[in-house]
Design an enzyme around this catalytic site. Structure first.
Site, PDB file in Angstrom:
ATOM      1  CB  CYS A   2      59.407  -4.581  26.214  1.00  0.00           C
ATOM      2  SG  CYS A   2      60.946  -5.043  26.995  1.00  0.00           S
ATOM      3  NE  ARG A  27      57.344  -0.086  22.339  1.00  0.00           N
ATOM      4  CZ  ARG A  27      57.129   1.024  23.004  1.00  0.00           C
ATOM      5  NH1 ARG A  27      56.617   2.059  22.399  1.00  0.00           N
ATOM      6  NH2 ARG A  27      57.424   1.117  24.278  1.00  0.00           N
ATOM      7  CD1 TRP A  73      66.246  -3.889  22.795  1.00  0.00           C
ATOM      8  CD2 TRP A  73      66.344  -3.063  24.866  1.00  0.00           C
ATOM      9  NE1 TRP A  73      67.400  -3.149  22.901  1.00  0.00           N
ATOM     10  CE2 TRP A  73      67.483  -2.631  24.163  1.00  0.00           C
ATOM     11  CE3 TRP A  73      66.190  -2.664  26.186  1.00  0.00           C
ATOM     12  CZ2 TRP A  73      68.455  -1.823  24.735  1.00  0.00           C
ATOM     13  CZ3 TRP A  73      67.164  -1.856  26.758  1.00  0.00           C
ATOM     14  CH2 TRP A  73      68.274  -1.443  26.029  1.00  0.00           C
ATOM     15  CG  ASN A  99      56.695  -3.165  27.984  1.00  0.00           C
ATOM     16  OD1 ASN A  99      57.006  -4.326  27.748  1.00  0.00           O
ATOM     17  ND2 ASN A  99      56.059  -2.395  27.113  1.00  0.00           N
ATOM     18  N   GLY A 100      59.219  -2.529  31.731  1.00  0.00           N
ATOM     19  CA  GLY A 100      59.667  -1.762  32.892  1.00  0.00           C
ATOM     20  C   GLY A 100      60.613  -2.590  33.734  1.00  0.00           C
ATOM     21  CD  GLU A 478      71.169  12.667  14.280  1.00  0.00           C
ATOM     22  OE1 GLU A 478      71.504  12.547  15.474  1.00  0.00           O
ATOM     23  OE2 GLU A 478      70.358  11.912  13.722  1.00  0.00           O
ATOM     24  CE  LYS A 482      70.316   8.397  12.861  1.00  0.00           C
ATOM     25  NZ  LYS A 482      69.819   9.396  13.760  1.00  0.00           N
ATOM     26  CD  GLU A 485      71.271   5.624  15.545  1.00  0.00           C
ATOM     27  OE1 GLU A 485      70.771   5.173  16.573  1.00  0.00           O
ATOM     28  OE2 GLU A 485      70.945   6.723  15.056  1.00  0.00           O
ATOM     29  CG  HIS A 501      93.000  21.628  21.270  1.00  0.00           C
ATOM     30  ND1 HIS A 501      94.084  22.384  21.676  1.00  0.00           N
ATOM     31  CD2 HIS A 501      92.171  22.489  20.626  1.00  0.00           C
ATOM     32  CE1 HIS A 501      93.911  23.638  21.318  1.00  0.00           C
ATOM     33  NE2 HIS A 501      92.748  23.736  20.663  1.00  0.00           N
ATOM     34  CE  LYS A 600      61.701   5.627  16.293  1.00  0.00           C
ATOM     35  NZ  LYS A 600      62.789   6.422  15.719  1.00  0.00           N
TER      36      LYS A 600
HETATM   37  C1  F6R Z   1      69.073   7.849  17.291  1.00  0.00           C
HETATM   38  C2  F6R Z   1      67.868   7.799  18.065  1.00  0.00           C
HETATM   39  C3  F6R Z   1      67.931   7.992  19.537  1.00  0.00           C
HETATM   40  C4  F6R Z   1      66.742   8.842  19.997  1.00  0.00           C
HETATM   41  C5  F6R Z   1      66.708   8.931  21.523  1.00  0.00           C
HETATM   42  C6  F6R Z   1      65.571   9.801  22.012  1.00  0.00           C
HETATM   43  O1  F6R Z   1      68.839   7.687  15.940  1.00  0.00           O
HETATM   44  O2  F6R Z   1      66.808   7.575  17.526  1.00  0.00           O
HETATM   45  O3  F6R Z   1      69.132   8.557  19.928  1.00  0.00           O
HETATM   46  O4  F6R Z   1      66.851  10.108  19.419  1.00  0.00           O
HETATM   47  O5  F6R Z   1      66.580   7.654  22.072  1.00  0.00           O
HETATM   48  O6  F6R Z   1      64.340   9.310  21.605  1.00  0.00           O
HETATM   49  P1  F6R Z   1      63.057  10.219  21.598  1.00  0.00           P
HETATM   50  O7  F6R Z   1      63.233  11.271  20.567  1.00  0.00           O
HETATM   51  O8  F6R Z   1      61.938   9.287  21.283  1.00  0.00           O
HETATM   52  O9  F6R Z   1      62.940  10.803  22.972  1.00  0.00           O
END
Ligand code: F6R
Length: 605
Positions: A2, A27, A73, A99-100, A478, A482, A485, A501, A600
Site C-alpha cells: 500500500c 507499490r 494492496w 499501511n500495515g 532469477e 522473471k 511473475e 533426479h 513492489k
Molecule cells: C522480483 C522482485 C521481488 C523482490 C523482493 C525483495 O522481481 O522484485 O522478488 O526482489 O520482494 O524486494 P527488495 O529488494 O525491495 O527487498
C-alpha cells in the site's frame, strides 16, 4: 504494498494527492481513495481498481487544502470500494489511511462494543472508530489509540475539527515527511514526494508527527520530543518517467549500461587493484578477520545474494551462504562475532529482510546492507553498506536493481579477495572486466530481436524449466522468477545436475528448457544435461558465453552473450532472461509493470 500520500498547504490538495497516488501505484494497486477537508467537512472518494477509476469518480473535483490518499494492496478483505482507504468513523470526523497489519483488531473491536457499525472488512477502520470514541485533543487521542495497537502501521489521519492538520505515525511501515516552505507533505515512499521537495525526514518506529502548513513537530508515543533534522536528497537520479518507453520495465532493462556505470562509479581503485567502498565501516583488519558470511534477502534480492555468495567464495575463499531472510529470522540463528552478515534489498523496506537485520543486530552481529533506496529503513539501520545508485526502480519486477546488486557483490568480492590472496594482477584484470561491463550489457541488448522471436515461439507453453550449475544456478532461478511473475507462464529452476533426479519426468516437447551455460569448467557437464533434455524431445534455449559448436548443434536456439570473466557472466546472462520474460509477457498481453497479485516493496510479513 500500500501507499500513503498526505498534503497540507496553500495549494489545492487534490491534484497533489492524485499525482502522489500515480507515483505510488506501483507499490500496490487494487483500490485507491482520497479524503479532503472541504468546508469543515471530510469528503471521501474511493474506488476499487486502478487510479483512473477513482479519477473518473472525481469528475467534479473536491476542493480543500488538506487531505490524505491511499493505494491499497489487499490484506484484510477483498479489493472493493468499501475496503479501499481512507476509512472513517460514523460521524466522518476522522479519516485514516493505514499501511500495515493490526494484529489485535478483534480485541479492539470487542472493546469498541456492539454499537459500532463497520463499513469495511479491513483492520484499519478500527482506528477511526477508536479515535471517535476517544474524542478530545487530536494528538492525545491518536497517541492513546496507537498505544492500544499491536501490529504494524504507517498511517496518516485527518480530523475535521483541525482542518489544516495531518498527523502521521510509524511503527514498522515507512513514513517520510516532505518539507516545503508553507506546505507539508508525507508519504510512504520518496517517489510521491520527489516532485515537490528534496527536504525530507524519515520517521523512526514509535514516532508521531503533527503537520501543519510549513510546520512539523515530531515526538514519540510517550510524548517526548524527537529532534529531527531534514536531510537533502540528491534527486539527480530520481527519474520516475518512462522516458518514452512502452513500459517502466523496458526502460529499466535498457537503462542497465548506465545504472551499472552508476554502481561502479568512483569505486574502482586502480592504484591498489581493488574496490573502494567507503560506506562499509570496516577496517582492513576487520576485513581479514571475517571467517564466514551470511547473505539475507527475499525473492530476486535473495537470488542476487546467491550469485554474490558464489563470487565472494570463489574470489576471497571465505565460506558464504545465502538464505531467505524470512526463514533465517525464525530459526533462532547462531550469530558469530567473526561472521559478516549482508542484507540485500532494492527498496530497503522489505519487512522480512528488515526483521532479519534486527535479529542479527540484537544478537550483536555486524550487518552490511546492499540497498538501492537512499535513506530507507534498512539503509539507516545497517552498520555499513553499499548503495547501488541504480535510481528508482518503478516496475514491480526487479531488473536494474538486481543487476546492480550483482555489480555491488562483484565489488565486495574484489575487495575481500584483495584483502586476502588475490594478486594485484588478478585484481587489475577484474577491474578491467568491471570497466568493460556496461559496454557488454549494451551488446547483450542488441540480442533483443532474436529474444523476442524466441519468446513469441514459446509463449503458449504451460511450463518452462531453467537450469544451470554453480554460478549459473542463481541465474536460472532469477530467469524463472522473471518469467513466471510477469508472463504467468509456470517456470521452475533447478541445478542442471538435479534434472535427472526428478524433474526430467516433466520434460516433453511442450516444455522449453532454458539452459544457462557460463564458459567455465562445468560447461561440458551442463551440455550433457542438454543432451538429456533433447533425448526426451524438450526444446532447448541455450544462453551462453561459450562458442562451443556442440551447443549450436544441440540447442533449438542459442543466445550468445559476449565473453567475459566469471564475475560478470551472470549479469550478462541475467539480462538476456529479463528480455525473454519481458517479450513473453508483452506478446501475451500481460500488465508488464503491475503483474497480478504482486506489489513492489513488501512491507508486511
Ligand atoms: C522480483 C522482485 C521481488 C523482490 C523482493 C525483495 O522481481 O522484485 O522478488 O526482489 O520482494 O524486494 P527488495 O529488494 O525491495 O527487498
Amino acid at each position: 504494498m500500500c501507499g500513503i500520500i498526505a498534503y497540507t498547504g496553500t495549494q489545492q490538495a487534490l491534484p497533489v494527492l492524485l499525482d502522489g497516488l500515480k507515483r505510488l501505484e506501483y507499490r500496490g494497486y487494487d483500490s485507491t481513495g482520497v479524503s479532503l477537508i472541504s468546508r469543515k467537512r471530510i469528503k471521501t472518494v474511493k474506488a476499487a481498481g486502478k487510479l483512473n477509476v477513482l479519477e473518473s469518480k472525481l469528475d467534479t473535483p473536491v476542493s480543500g487544502h488538506c487531505g490524505i490518499g491511499h493505494t491499497r494492496w489487499a490484506t484484510h478483505g477483498a479489493p472493493t470500494d468499501e475496503n479501499a482507504h481512507p476509512h472513517y468513523d460514523a460521524d466522518h470526523r476522522y479519516a485514516v489511511v493505514h499501511n500495515g497489519i493490526i494484529e489485535n483488531v478483534d480485541a479492539l473491536k470487542a472493546k469498541l462494543g456492539k454499537k459500532v457499525t463497520y463499513t469495511s472488512e479491513t483492520d484499519s477502520e478500527v482506528i477511526a472508530h477508536l479515535l471517535a470514541q476517544h474524542g478530545g485533543d487530536f494528538v492525545d487521542a491518536l497517541r492513546d489509540v496507537l498505544l492500544q495497537i499491536t501490529g504494524t502501521y504507517g498511517l496518516a489521519v485527518i480530523d475535521k475539527e483541525h482542518p489544516d492538520t495531518i498527523i502521521v505515525a510509524r511503527n514498522g511501515s515507512p513514513v517520510i515527511l516532505g518539507i516545503k516552505d508553507d506546505e507539508m507533505l508525507a508519504a510512504s515512499d520518496m517517489s510521491a514526494l520527489s516532485r515537490y521537495t528534496n527536504q525530507v525526514i524519515h520517521l523512526d518506529d514509535g514516532e508521531i508527527a503533527v503537520l501543519k502548513p510549513g510546520h512539523f513537530e515530531v515526538s514519540r508515543l510517550d510524548s517526548t520530543v524527537s529532534e529531527k533534522q531534514a536531510i537533502t536528497l540528491n534527486l539527480q537520479n530520481a527519474n520516475y518517467d518512462r522516458g518514452g518507453h512502452p513500459h517502466y520495465l523496458y526502460k529499466e532493462i535498457v537503462d542497465q549500461p548506465d545504472t551499472v556505470r552508476q554502481t561502479l562509479s568512483g569505486r574502482l581503485d586502480e592504484r591498489f587493484s581493488t574496490a573502494h567502498l567507503g560506506g562499509l565501516n570496516l577496517s582492513a583488519r576487520d576485513l581479514i578477520g571475517i571467517k564466514r558470511i551470511t547473505i539475507l534477502g527475499c525473492g530476486s534480492a535473495l537470488y542476487a545474494g546467491m550469485a554474490g555468495a558464489n563470487m565472494i567464495e570463489t574470489l576471497a575463499r571465505i565460506p558464504v551462504n545465502a538464505e531467505p531472510a524470512a526463514e533465517f529470522r525464525y530459526r533462532n540463528p547462531v550469530i558469530e562475532q567473526d561472521s559478516l552478515y549482508i542484507v540485500v534489498s532494492q527498496s530497503g523496506e522489505t519487512f522480512d529482510t528488515l526483521a532479519a537485520l534486527r535479529e542479527v543486530q540484537r544478537k550483536g552481529g555486524f550487518v552490511l546492507g546492499i540497498v538501492n533506496s537512499v535513506g530507507s529503513t534498512i539503509a539507516r539501520e545497517v552498520d555499513g553498506g553499499i548503495y547501488m545508485h541504480a535510481g528508482p526502480e518503478v516496475s514491480v519486477a526487479s531488473t536494474k536493481a538486481y543487476t546492480s546488486m550483482l555489480t555491488a557483490f562483484s565489488l565486495l568480492a574484489l575487495l575481500l579477495g584483495r584483502s586476502r590472496d588475490v594478486s594485484p594482477q588478478k585484481g587489475n584484470s577484474i577491474i578491467n572486466e568491471l570497466k568493460a561491463l556496461p559496454e557488454k550489457i549494451s551488446q547483450v541488448l542488441t540480442l533483443e530481436t532474436d529474444i523476442a522471436k524466441i519468446a513469441n515461439k514459446y509463449k503458449k507453453s504451460a511450463s518452462a524449466f531453467f537450469i544451470g550449475r554453480t554460478s549459473g544456478f542463481p541465474v536460472a532461478l532469477e530467469g524463472a522468477q522473471k518469467l513466471k511473475e510477469i508472463s504467468y507462464i509456470h517456470a521452475e529452476a533447478y541445478p542442471a545436475s538435479e534434472l535427472k533426479h526428478g524433474p526430467l519426468a516433466l520434460v516433453t516437447k511442450k516444455t522449453p528448457c532454458v539452459v544457462i551455460l557460463p564458459d567455465d569448467e562445468l560447461l561440458l557437464k551442463t551440455v550433457s544435461s542438454m543432451e538429456e533434455i533433447k533425448a526426451r524431445g524438450g526444446p532447448v534455449i541455450a544462453v551462453t558465453s561459450s562458442d562451443s559448436k556442440r551447443i549450436d548443434k544441440l540447442a533449438d536456439a542459442v543466445l550468445r552473450v559476449p565473453a567475459s570473466g566469471t564475475l560478470t557472466q551472470p549479469v550478462l546472462m541475467g539480462i538476456v532472461l529479463q528480455l525473454l520474460a519481458y517479450h513473453s509477457a508483452v506478446s501475451l498481453g500481460r500488465d508488464v509493470d503491475q503483474p497480478r497479485n504482486l506489489a513492489k516493496s513488501v512491507t508486511v510479513e
